[in-house]
Design an enzyme around this catalytic site. Sequence first.
Site, mmCIF file in Angstrom:
data_model
loop_
_atom_site.group_PDB
_atom_site.id
_atom_site.type_symbol
_atom_site.label_atom_id
_atom_site.label_comp_id
_atom_site.label_asym_id
_atom_site.label_seq_id
_atom_site.Cartn_x
_atom_site.Cartn_y
_atom_site.Cartn_z
ATOM 1 N N GLU A 183 0.801 -1.221 0.000
ATOM 2 C CA GLU A 183 0.000 0.000 0.000
ATOM 3 C C GLU A 183 0.839 1.280 0.000
ATOM 4 O OE1 GLU A 183 -3.102 -0.050 2.888
ATOM 5 O OE2 GLU A 183 -3.814 -2.023 2.306
ATOM 6 N N GLU A 389 -4.897 -8.680 0.795
ATOM 7 C CA GLU A 389 -5.548 -8.370 2.075
ATOM 8 C C GLU A 389 -7.037 -8.202 1.846
ATOM 9 O OE1 GLU A 389 -4.139 -4.946 4.287
ATOM 10 O OE2 GLU A 389 -2.065 -5.598 4.018
HETATM 11 C C1 GCO Z 1 -3.697 -1.407 5.559
HETATM 12 C C2 GCO Z 1 -2.594 -2.300 5.970
HETATM 13 C C3 GCO Z 1 -2.903 -3.178 7.139
HETATM 14 C C4 GCO Z 1 -4.080 -2.740 7.948
HETATM 15 C C5 GCO Z 1 -5.362 -3.270 7.376
HETATM 16 C C6 GCO Z 1 -6.573 -2.776 8.103
HETATM 17 O O1 GCO Z 1 -4.416 -1.706 4.630
HETATM 18 O O2 GCO Z 1 -3.890 -0.373 6.176
HETATM 19 O O3 GCO Z 1 -2.085 -3.040 4.954
HETATM 20 O O4 GCO Z 1 -1.725 -3.119 7.844
HETATM 21 O O5 GCO Z 1 -3.970 -3.145 9.265
HETATM 22 O O6 GCO Z 1 -5.474 -2.874 6.059
HETATM 23 O O7 GCO Z 1 -6.632 -1.382 8.065
#
Ligand code: GCO
Length: 483
Positions: A183, A389
């Site tokens: 990200e 994710e």
């Molecule tokens: C993000 C990160 C994760 C977060 C998850 C929930 O997307 O912010 O990759 O570390 O914890 O996404 O917010």
Amino acid sequence: MTVVSPDNRRTRREFPPGFAWGTATAAYQIEGAVTEGGRTPSIWDTFSHTPGKVANGDTGDIALDHYRRFREDIRLMADLGLTSYRFSISWPRVQPTGRGPAAERGLDFYRELVDELLSHGITPVATLYHWDLPQELETPPTGGSAAGGGWPSRDTAYRFADYAGLAAEALGDRVSTWTTLNEPWCSAFLGYGAGVHAPGRTDPADALRAAHHLNLGHGLAVGALRAALPASAQLAVSLNLHVVRPLSERPEDLEAVRRIDAVGNRIWTGPMLKGRYDEDLLQDTAHLVDWDALVHEGDLAEISRPIDLLGLNYYNPTVVSASAPGQALPRDDGHGGGTASPWPGAEDVAFHRANDDLTAMDWPIDPTGLSDCLLAMHREFGLPLLVSENGAAFQDTVAPDGTVHDPERTAYLRGHLDAVADAIAAGADVRGYFLWSLLDNFEWAYGYDKRFGIVHVDYDTLVRTPKSSAHWYAGVIRRGGLD
Ligand code: GCO
């Protein structure tokens, strides 16, 4: 594959053979042991220790103590039947000052972690950068000659590639799938634009510089990984692409979509996958940064080195419109407070909830965004995809009998896995699903308030308890699909 019953209703949804059933975590969110083995502070250690930056003053100092309890955590994964696990390597643990030789003690932790995974038949997927920049690359020690300046500084991209090479040399004999950045939108725009993530700076020009240098760091790291790894290695990047929908079909709302798509999505996919920054993005931001000076000759060729997989992190869609006072949600798009905009060049776009079915993050639940995004990326780039994710926070409580029943999370996961199956049925080549997250953990600016795990963690005792969603996910994996 969708198996269709004679009356044409779906009865069972299977996933392709070899589909990776995983969970994802990140080093700073779970490891703790922040001074162990020569690890130095990252920008997240500094930020979380700065009063007022993280809810309740929470830090990752102890987190889940995964550093010491990783064998127990891997046993949990094995019990659930996970076939894959995406973790991140802490840069300041394996290269404490962000430059120079690797710290063997730091690498040993990851060697042991990976060996333990492999001994349980779980395939490791390593993320090189999940936001824990060594603090010395942000603020160099006084008196030294080092550049510093964090991601807005070009030097950081080269430091990242060196670190990627060190990590690949040490772990390349046992890790074959690698993700460069997690990200980068959050690193650049929440870290240097909105200031709600580390290092907490609020300068739109620096945020754009950070974006370019993250792109460059990705490309240089792909080069370093290819040089150190066998030809069979699978290289990826994990992007939180914004599924942007217009509030109405009015031209000004469609223009808001265009702007957010440019600075939210195409600023990454353009250079990484097409070797260019789109003209409209350059124009939207020309008053903030001199792109001709920022992008050096050869950068785009470097950034667009081919990768093998595209990782998508998806949580919710985003609805936008032209500014309409009184209607807009906070500009940070649900990532935690802040008054500065994380959208350089698109500061006047207003955000709206897609619906009122919300998780504990106040993020609207809409699985169609996931299938839409997978299909859009499949059609545009034709790359194999990973859902790197996907998951949800809810306010879980432990029942008197010690169990944790989280039907909302199970419903969220079922809906989103169904959306993945939809995308596969429509032709997208999706190779795996990494549920965020294995364990409740340090949720950045929200601290430990938001629970994303399928395994509950008692933060006083660090006892882990699989929630009912974990048992449900184990059943999905056993059956290879959804009923
Ligand atoms: C993000 C990160 C994760 C977060 C998850 C929930 O997307 O912010 O990759 O570390 O914890 O996404 O917010």
